[in-house]
Every structure is written in C-alpha cells, then in structure tokens.
Design an enzyme around this catalytic site. Structure first.
Site, PDB file in Angstrom:
ATOM      1  N   ALA A  65      37.916  43.900  41.863  1.00  0.00           N
ATOM      2  CA  ALA A  65      36.826  44.852  41.685  1.00  0.00           C
ATOM      3  C   ALA A  65      37.084  46.073  42.570  1.00  0.00           C
ATOM      4  O   ALA A  65      37.747  45.960  43.612  1.00  0.00           O
ATOM      5  CB  ALA A  65      35.509  44.199  42.065  1.00  0.00           C
ATOM      6  N   GLY A 108      38.827  40.092  40.949  1.00  0.00           N
ATOM      7  CA  GLY A 108      38.488  40.279  39.532  1.00  0.00           C
ATOM      8  C   GLY A 108      39.724  40.309  38.640  1.00  0.00           C
ATOM      9  O   GLY A 108      39.652  39.954  37.463  1.00  0.00           O
ATOM     10  N   GLU A 111      40.449  36.785  37.996  1.00  0.00           N
ATOM     11  CA  GLU A 111      39.402  36.286  37.085  1.00  0.00           C
ATOM     12  C   GLU A 111      39.650  36.772  35.658  1.00  0.00           C
ATOM     13  O   GLU A 111      39.467  36.022  34.695  1.00  0.00           O
ATOM     14  CB  GLU A 111      38.021  36.724  37.601  1.00  0.00           C
ATOM     15  CG  GLU A 111      37.645  35.956  38.870  1.00  0.00           C
ATOM     16  CD  GLU A 111      36.471  36.571  39.632  1.00  0.00           C
ATOM     17  OE1 GLU A 111      36.500  37.798  39.872  1.00  0.00           O
ATOM     18  OE2 GLU A 111      35.542  35.838  39.991  1.00  0.00           O
ATOM     19  N   GLU A 131      38.238  37.515  48.006  1.00  0.00           N
ATOM     20  CA  GLU A 131      36.883  38.012  48.296  1.00  0.00           C
ATOM     21  C   GLU A 131      36.370  37.570  49.656  1.00  0.00           C
ATOM     22  O   GLU A 131      35.641  38.300  50.327  1.00  0.00           O
ATOM     23  CB  GLU A 131      35.898  37.549  47.206  1.00  0.00           C
ATOM     24  CG  GLU A 131      36.086  38.207  45.857  1.00  0.00           C
ATOM     25  CD  GLU A 131      37.098  37.506  44.956  1.00  0.00           C
ATOM     26  OE1 GLU A 131      37.859  36.635  45.447  1.00  0.00           O
ATOM     27  OE2 GLU A 131      37.131  37.831  43.756  1.00  0.00           O
TER      28      GLU A 131
END
Ligand code: CAA
Length: 257
Positions: A65, A108, A111, A131
């Site tokens: 992200a 992300g 993911e 994270e």
C-alpha cells in the site's frame, strides 16, 4: 478506458494489466487499486478475453500500500471509505488470473499476488508482509490467505517478523507455481495464460470457482458443489465438441457455449 496508474493490453485471448507507478515500486494507492479492479471487472465481462495476466516490472510487482497515502489517513477515514472493500471484488473475478511477479511483492503486493490463481515468479522476486514493521498489520487478506497458502507456522514467522522470503523459498512453500530466470518470467506467464485461454471457457470458470470453494466449504459440501458443476458442464456445447473431437481425433474448437 484511460488509466493513470495501470497500462492494459491484450494478446490471443489474454487481457494484460500492468501496474505502472515504477518510481515508487508500484505502491498501491487507492486510485491504482480502483483502476486495477475496474479493469479486471471489464475484462471479466469481455467475451473475447479468456484469462487475465497481472504484472508489474522487473524491479517490483508492488511494494505494498502507498505509505504516503496511509500515513495521512486516520482510522475513521479508512473505516468510512471502507478502504479494503474494493479488494473483495477481485475474488469475484470468474476468469483465471495469472500473476507474473518479479522483484518486490510486499504487503498489499503480496496480498495481490495471493489473489492470483497461478503465479510465475522471477528468481529475483521476494515476498513478505512487512506491515508489522510499520506498527500495523495486513488489511487486504494477508493474515488469512498467507496461512491458507503456506500453513500457520511459516505464515506466523513471516507476519510476526515482517521479513521477506525469496522466490526459491516461496516455491518450496507452494506460494508460487514456478520460479524462472528474470528474463523469462513474463513470457512464461503469458504462455501459460494463452494455454489456458484455449481451454473451454465454461469449464475453466466452473473449475476455478469449485477449486476456491475448497478453502471455504467442508469436504462433503465442496464435493456436492463439484458434482453440480460437472452436471452443468455436461449440458454445454463445448462438452459435445470436446468429446466429439476426441473421437474424431482432431483438435476441439471451443466456443464458450
Ligand atoms: N509506499 C510508498 N512509497 C514507497 C513504497 C510504499 N509502499 N515502497 C517504496 N516506496 C518508494 C520509496 O519511498 C522510494 O521513494 P523515493 O525515491 O521518493 O525516496 C522509492 O519507492 C524507491 O524505494 P527505496 O528507495 O526504498 O528502494 P529500496 O530498494 O532501498 O527498498 C523496499 C525497497 C525494501 C521495498 C522499501 O522501499 C520498502 O521497505 N518499502 C515499503 C514496503 C512496505 O512496508 N510495504 C507494506 C505497506 S503496508 C500495506 O501494504 C498494508 C496492506 O495490507 C494493504
């Protein structure tokens, strides 16, 4: 359709989506994810497209992200915009998504890679959920999909240390399908996407959905789901064509009916 942070293409029934923010390692800001999901849904409805290839560049698939964007947002901002809801729409894409992954696939990015049905990685790829190093945790399925993909112990190590694993290790744990030299990962993934694009499309979609049910359903319910899918495909034109072609010793011509 014009996009700012992705580029698109198509080749022999394969819709190609390339993440395109190279200067910041394809960091996934809200607009990029929105563009990506819009394009995936558009390709899913396009009758000329049979499979979808998602890729980045050699240095980065995606480094997670966009931290600049996240650093400015409050918990209430993120909750109000239901930031991760858009990700749930990726799992509703019915056509197979092939990931061609090189370089960083972090947060992300990891993911997103786990949302692909098949992943071809370059030898330089690294995968991780860092994270925790930012004081947070995965928010787009990392804790759930990583455990399902590599098992609780390895996932726990990756989630709690935040340290990435190499492509070789990712292969050992079944997180990716194949690891190939960096010069070859894109072509190898495209070749596989084209191969699957030639299969009977209804069977491809029913198989994809049934295989994903294995994560969600108890075995007997999954078996029932599979059997109903099998019956449904028996009613397709492509089943007639597939079996006829076998008997006539010729290549089948599948139409998706
Ligand atoms: N967000 C915003 N910018 C990022 C970024 C990110 N996730 N990752 C890298 N960048 C930017 C860097 O700030 C840098 O920008 P400048 O050139 O303007 O300084 C540029 O990309 C190149 O990065 P580096 O100079 O850091 O390159 P490096 O090779 O030294 O390191 C890296 C690469 C290890 C990937 C490092 O950039 C890094 O650790 N990035 C952050 C990874 C991360 O923590 N991702 C998780 C985000 S949280 C998340 O994803 C939540 C979720 O579940 C959805």
């Amino acid at each position: 359709m014009s996009y700012e942070f992705i580029t698109t293409g198509r080749e022999d029934g394969v819709g190609i989506v390339t993440l395109n923010r190279p200067k910041i390692l394809n960091a996934l800001n809200l607009q990029l994810i929105d563009e990506l999901v819009t394009e995936l849904e558009r390709l899913d409805k396009d009758p000329d497209i049979r499979t979808i290839l998602v890729t980045g560049n050699e240095r980065a698939f995606a480094a997670g992200a966009d931290i600049n964007e996240m650093a400015e947002a409050s918990a209430i901002d993120i909750m109000k915009r239901d930031q991760f809801a858009v990700w749930d729409r990726i799992s509703l894409i019915s056509k197979p998504i092939i990931g061609a992954v090189s370089g960083f696939a972090l947060g992300g990015g990891c993911e997103l890679m786990m949302n692909c049905d098949i992943v071809i990685a370059s030898e330089t790829a690294v995968f991780g959920q860092p994270e925790i190093k930012l004081g947070v945790m995965p928010g787009a399925g990392g804790t759930q999909r990583l455990v399902r993909a590599v098992g609780l112990r390895k996932a726990m190590e990756m989630l709690l240390t935040g340290d990435p694993i190499s492509a070789k290790e990712a292969l050992q744990y079944g997180l990716v399908n194949r690891v190939v030299p960096v010069e070859a990962y894109y072509q190898e993934a495209l070749k596989l996407a084209k191969q699957i694009a030639k299969q009977p499309p209804l069977a491809v979609q029913v198989i994809k959905k049934a295989a994903h049910k294995a994560d969600d359903l108890p075995l007997q319910e999954g078996m029932d789901y599979e059997r109903n899918g099998f019956y449904l495909l028996l009613a397709s034109e492509d089943r007639k064509e597939g079996m006829q072609a076998f008997l006539e010793k010729r290549r089948p011509r599948f139409t998706g009916n």
